[in-house]
Design an enzyme around this catalytic site. Structure first.
Site, PDB file in Angstrom:
ATOM      1  N   GLY A  15      30.197  50.911  64.732  1.00  0.00           N
ATOM      2  CA  GLY A  15      30.664  51.148  63.300  1.00  0.00           C
ATOM      3  C   GLY A  15      31.772  52.126  63.172  1.00  0.00           C
ATOM      4  O   GLY A  15      32.097  52.904  63.980  1.00  0.00           O
ATOM      5  N   ALA A  16      31.862  52.572  61.659  1.00  0.00           N
ATOM      6  CA  ALA A  16      32.722  53.749  61.452  1.00  0.00           C
ATOM      7  C   ALA A  16      34.142  53.213  62.010  1.00  0.00           C
ATOM      8  O   ALA A  16      34.598  53.851  62.617  1.00  0.00           O
ATOM      9  CB  ALA A  16      32.410  54.849  61.678  1.00  0.00           C
ATOM     10  N   LEU A  17      34.783  52.106  61.926  1.00  0.00           N
ATOM     11  CA  LEU A  17      35.687  51.383  62.595  1.00  0.00           C
ATOM     12  C   LEU A  17      36.988  52.187  62.285  1.00  0.00           C
ATOM     13  O   LEU A  17      37.574  52.491  61.219  1.00  0.00           O
ATOM     14  CB  LEU A  17      36.088  50.022  62.302  1.00  0.00           C
ATOM     15  N   GLY A  20      41.322  52.285  66.944  1.00  0.00           N
ATOM     16  CA  GLY A  20      41.002  52.190  68.264  1.00  0.00           C
ATOM     17  C   GLY A  20      40.177  50.924  68.425  1.00  0.00           C
ATOM     18  O   GLY A  20      40.199  50.150  69.172  1.00  0.00           O
ATOM     19  N   HIS A  21      39.086  50.729  67.598  1.00  0.00           N
ATOM     20  CA  HIS A  21      38.435  49.643  67.551  1.00  0.00           C
ATOM     21  C   HIS A  21      39.137  48.250  67.158  1.00  0.00           C
ATOM     22  O   HIS A  21      39.114  47.276  67.903  1.00  0.00           O
ATOM     23  CB  HIS A  21      37.022  49.698  66.468  1.00  0.00           C
ATOM     24  N   GLN A  45      21.023  55.814  73.066  1.00  0.00           N
ATOM     25  CA  GLN A  45      21.915  56.485  73.704  1.00  0.00           C
ATOM     26  C   GLN A  45      22.408  57.861  73.147  1.00  0.00           C
ATOM     27  O   GLN A  45      23.023  58.666  73.578  1.00  0.00           O
ATOM     28  CB  GLN A  45      23.222  55.834  73.711  1.00  0.00           C
ATOM     29  N   GLY A 131      37.110  50.308  75.235  1.00  0.00           N
ATOM     30  CA  GLY A 131      38.093  51.296  75.247  1.00  0.00           C
ATOM     31  C   GLY A 131      38.168  51.931  76.367  1.00  0.00           C
ATOM     32  O   GLY A 131      37.010  52.507  76.858  1.00  0.00           O
ATOM     33  N   GLN A 137      32.052  55.006  80.481  1.00  0.00           N
ATOM     34  CA  GLN A 137      31.395  54.162  80.051  1.00  0.00           C
ATOM     35  C   GLN A 137      31.895  52.638  80.732  1.00  0.00           C
ATOM     36  O   GLN A 137      30.854  51.842  81.089  1.00  0.00           O
ATOM     37  CB  GLN A 137      31.321  53.837  78.681  1.00  0.00           C
ATOM     38  N   LEU A 168      41.668  58.727  68.607  1.00  0.00           N
ATOM     39  CA  LEU A 168      40.641  58.268  67.484  1.00  0.00           C
ATOM     40  C   LEU A 168      39.449  58.260  68.080  1.00  0.00           C
ATOM     41  O   LEU A 168      39.183  57.904  69.070  1.00  0.00           O
ATOM     42  CB  LEU A 168      41.330  57.011  67.131  1.00  0.00           C
TER      43      LEU A 168
HETATM   44  P1  AMP Z   1      32.255  53.426  69.467  1.00  0.00           P
HETATM   45  O1  AMP Z   1      32.003  52.803  68.127  1.00  0.00           O
HETATM   46  O2  AMP Z   1      32.598  54.822  69.493  1.00  0.00           O
HETATM   47  O3  AMP Z   1      30.805  53.272  70.422  1.00  0.00           O
HETATM   48  O4  AMP Z   1      33.343  52.610  70.365  1.00  0.00           O
HETATM   49  C1  AMP Z   1      33.287  50.950  70.307  1.00  0.00           C
HETATM   50  C2  AMP Z   1      34.348  50.740  71.289  1.00  0.00           C
HETATM   51  O5  AMP Z   1      35.707  51.300  71.060  1.00  0.00           O
HETATM   52  C3  AMP Z   1      34.318  51.638  72.807  1.00  0.00           C
HETATM   53  O6  AMP Z   1      34.689  50.511  73.730  1.00  0.00           O
HETATM   54  C4  AMP Z   1      35.358  52.704  72.640  1.00  0.00           C
HETATM   55  O7  AMP Z   1      35.598  52.948  74.039  1.00  0.00           O
HETATM   56  C5  AMP Z   1      36.286  52.041  72.051  1.00  0.00           C
HETATM   57  N1  AMP Z   1      37.200  53.069  71.556  1.00  0.00           N
HETATM   58  C6  AMP Z   1      36.612  54.294  70.620  1.00  0.00           C
HETATM   59  N2  AMP Z   1      37.731  54.762  70.267  1.00  0.00           N
HETATM   60  C7  AMP Z   1      38.778  54.400  70.781  1.00  0.00           C
HETATM   61  C8  AMP Z   1      40.241  54.552  70.884  1.00  0.00           C
HETATM   62  N3  AMP Z   1      40.807  55.808  70.358  1.00  0.00           N
HETATM   63  N4  AMP Z   1      41.016  53.647  71.771  1.00  0.00           N
HETATM   64  C9  AMP Z   1      40.456  53.034  72.123  1.00  0.00           C
HETATM   65  N5  AMP Z   1      39.367  52.397  72.191  1.00  0.00           N
HETATM   66  C10 AMP Z   1      38.383  53.219  71.501  1.00  0.00           C
END
Ligand code: AMP
Length: 267
Positions: A15-17, A20-21, A45, A131, A137, A168
């Site tokens: 969340g907190a999209l 990038g998401h 985690q 991402g 990961q 991001l």
């Molecule tokens: P998170 O919400 O941080 O767990 O991220 C969820 C997904 O979004 C993961 O696969 C991250 O790698 C991807 N993600 C987060 N930030 C970015 C970014 N700046 N560019 C591309 N993917 C991202």
């Protein structure tokens, strides 16, 4: 949806999209007929002294953004649903889980692998989108999928950055204006190493020294790691080649940020 023979894509998030998401959602939309997103701030985690309690949460806004992207399904379980009292089963990807972020965050990748395995079993997607921002990961998930015969295609998507290079991250909201500037040292260090490599320097020790030096110039950033590794098994390399991963993590104030580049790839 699956029974209708439609290709289902999953985008797991906490969340907190941000953009990038949303880039993952758009990649999933292009490749799949139906897209599911998940929002779950996965407690397993996070380490005991990490930011689980204050991790940014904005469910209403996240829903609006996903609706705008025409995501068909959202899975947003509670902690009790995902981890009912008494669960004792974990997924551990040995070796890989102790590299990079796994070394600084013990137990982190056990939490990640376990929750992603559960999401795959619950949602049963054909493909899942991650991402490259979280390069370790991606390596851990790819290994888990191979080792445990999950029939899920893992799609790794490019890092989305601000105009000045900052990757991001949901955690960027923790940064004040000064820290936001300091955080650019991470991207600068990667750019310096990439340029050295492009002009012929392949020696990993010298490249790492240059990356560390660049972080050191920004005295306020506390380096966690600066490493040059094989992108698949995360083993340190002596000579950096096309496709080698250069990864950095550092603390800006209390905020831990990560970034990386893959040599020879446009990012
Ligand atoms: P998170 O919400 O941080 O767990 O991220 C969820 C997904 O979004 C993961 O696969 C991250 O790698 C991807 N993600 C987060 N930030 C970015 C970014 N700046 N560019 C591309 N993917 C991202």
């Amino acid at each position: 949806m699956r029974h209708g023979g439609k290709r289902l894509g999953l985008v797991p998030t906490m969340g907190a999209l941000h953009e990038g998401h949303l880039s993952l959602v758009r990649a999933a939309k292009r490749a799949c007929e139906v897209v599911a997103a998940s929002i779950f701030v996965n407690p397993t985690q996070f380490g005991p002294n990490e930011d689980l309690a204050k991790y940014p949460r904005n469910f209403e806004r996240d829903c609006e953004l996903l609706e705008k992207e025409k995501v068909e399904l959202l899975f947003a379980p509670t902690v009790e649903e995902m981890y009912p009292k008494g669960v004792v089963t974990w997924v551990t990807v040995e070796g890989l889980s102790e590299r990079l972020d796994g070394r600084s965050r013990p137990g982190h990748f056990r939490g990640v692998a376990t929750v992603v395995a559960k999401l795959f079993d619950i949602v049963r997607p054909d493909a899942a989108f991650f991402g490259r921002k979280d390069a370790a990961q991606v390596a851990v998930i790819q290994k888990m999928v191979r080792d445990l015969n999950f029939g899920v295609e893992i799609v790794a998507c490019p890092i989305v950055r601000e105009r000045d290079g900052l990757a991001l991250s949901s955690r960027n909201v923790y940064l004040d204006a000064a820290q936001r500037e300091q955080a650019l040292a991470l991207h600068r260090s990667l750019t310096r190493v990439r340029k050295m490599w492009e002009t012929g320097e392949k020696n990993a020790t010298r490249l790492i020294a240059a990356g560390r030096d660049e972080i050191g110039r920004e005295g306020t950033v506390r380096l966690d790691y600066f490493e040059i590794v094989d992108a698949e098994n995360l083993d340190a390399v002596t000579s950096a080649e096309r496709g080698t991963l250069v990864a950095v993590a550092g603390f800006v104030g209390m905020t831990r940020l990560i970034d990386n580049v893959v040599l020879g790839e446009s990012q």
